[in-house]
Design an enzyme around this catalytic site. Sequence first.
Site, PDB file in Angstrom:
ATOM      1  N   GLN A  63       5.083 -18.057  -5.487  1.00 32.84           N
ATOM      2  CA  GLN A  63       6.490 -17.734  -5.304  1.00 32.84           C
ATOM      3  C   GLN A  63       6.595 -16.460  -4.479  1.00 32.84           C
ATOM      4  O   GLN A  63       5.825 -15.520  -4.674  1.00 32.84           O
ATOM      5  CB  GLN A  63       7.139 -17.522  -6.665  1.00 32.84           C
ATOM      6  N   LYS A 106       1.510  -9.583  -9.219  1.00 34.56           N
ATOM      7  CA  LYS A 106       2.440  -9.408  -8.101  1.00 34.56           C
ATOM      8  C   LYS A 106       1.777  -8.614  -6.983  1.00 34.56           C
ATOM      9  O   LYS A 106       1.020  -7.671  -7.239  1.00 34.56           O
ATOM     10  CB  LYS A 106       3.678  -8.622  -8.527  1.00 34.56           C
ATOM     11  N   ARG A 122      14.851   0.063  -9.509  1.00 34.35           N
ATOM     12  CA  ARG A 122      14.658  -1.230 -10.163  1.00 34.35           C
ATOM     13  C   ARG A 122      13.419  -1.120 -11.031  1.00 34.35           C
ATOM     14  O   ARG A 122      12.367  -0.699 -10.577  1.00 34.35           O
ATOM     15  CB  ARG A 122      14.480  -2.348  -9.146  1.00 34.35           C
ATOM     16  N   TYR A 132       8.131  -9.637  -2.724  1.00 33.21           N
ATOM     17  CA  TYR A 132       7.242  -9.878  -3.863  1.00 33.21           C
ATOM     18  C   TYR A 132       6.523 -11.207  -3.632  1.00 33.21           C
ATOM     19  O   TYR A 132       7.182 -12.218  -3.362  1.00 33.21           O
ATOM     20  CB  TYR A 132       8.036 -10.050  -5.155  1.00 33.21           C
ATOM     21  N   HIS A 134       9.704  -3.369 -14.859  1.00 36.78           N
ATOM     22  CA  HIS A 134       9.705  -4.735 -15.353  1.00 36.78           C
ATOM     23  C   HIS A 134       8.302  -5.287 -15.516  1.00 36.78           C
ATOM     24  O   HIS A 134       7.380  -4.893 -14.790  1.00 36.78           O
ATOM     25  CB  HIS A 134      10.465  -5.649 -14.380  1.00 36.78           C
ATOM     26  N   HIS A 162       6.218  -2.663 -13.520  1.00 35.50           N
ATOM     27  CA  HIS A 162       6.454  -2.259 -12.138  1.00 35.50           C
ATOM     28  C   HIS A 162       7.911  -1.852 -11.934  1.00 35.50           C
ATOM     29  O   HIS A 162       8.816  -2.460 -12.479  1.00 35.50           O
ATOM     30  CB  HIS A 162       6.130  -3.432 -11.197  1.00 35.50           C
ATOM     31  N   ARG A 219       2.129  -5.614  23.536  1.00 38.72           N
ATOM     32  CA  ARG A 219       3.240  -6.370  22.962  1.00 38.72           C
ATOM     33  C   ARG A 219       3.751  -5.751  21.674  1.00 38.72           C
ATOM     34  O   ARG A 219       4.849  -6.029  21.235  1.00 38.72           O
ATOM     35  CB  ARG A 219       2.820  -7.808  22.662  1.00 38.72           C
TER      36      ARG A 219
END
Length: 176
Positions: free
Chosen positions: A46, A72, A59, A132, A62, A119, A23
């Site tokens: 979250q 994270k 990006r 995330y 941060h 990150h 599958r």
Amino acid sequence: MRFTQTDIAGVVIVDAAPHADDRGAFARLHCPEEFAAAGHPLTPVQTSVSRNPAAGTLRGLHHQPAPYAEVKLVRAVRGRMFDVVVDLRPDSPTHRRWTATELSAENLRALLIPVGVAHGFLTLEPDTDVLYQIAPAFRAGHEAGVRWDDPAFAIAWPAPPQVISPRDAAYPDYPG
């Protein structure tokens, strides 16, 4: 799941162990019990996604300082990215050191990023989506960052960014 400690304390590569049959495949991507048993407790509160239509999108870098610091778990669910973390913990033996790994939808690899570590990522192909899982929840207005090309870190990015936000491009030199 397989947990591989990087040379920066608390930064862990998490590889899925897919089970395949006629599958296709099935893989567990996060289990609080398995993470805790491996010494990396994480119960996300979250889940967020960033969509990145263009290859070369950068990006970061941060982080969330205390008292809203986050852990994270980051992975590509579509496409590929060069994922980078920088140790910003002043008392860490690896302070200002960086490490990177390629995350892709194909390799099912994730990176666990502890408190005190910045990150960022550079997309390596178009239409890269990044998932995330975060604990505790993000608190707007408390985010911080360091510049992707800061000489204090000397990150060896695979290519210069083609798309970057003005905020990410303008972070000042790291003072630490």
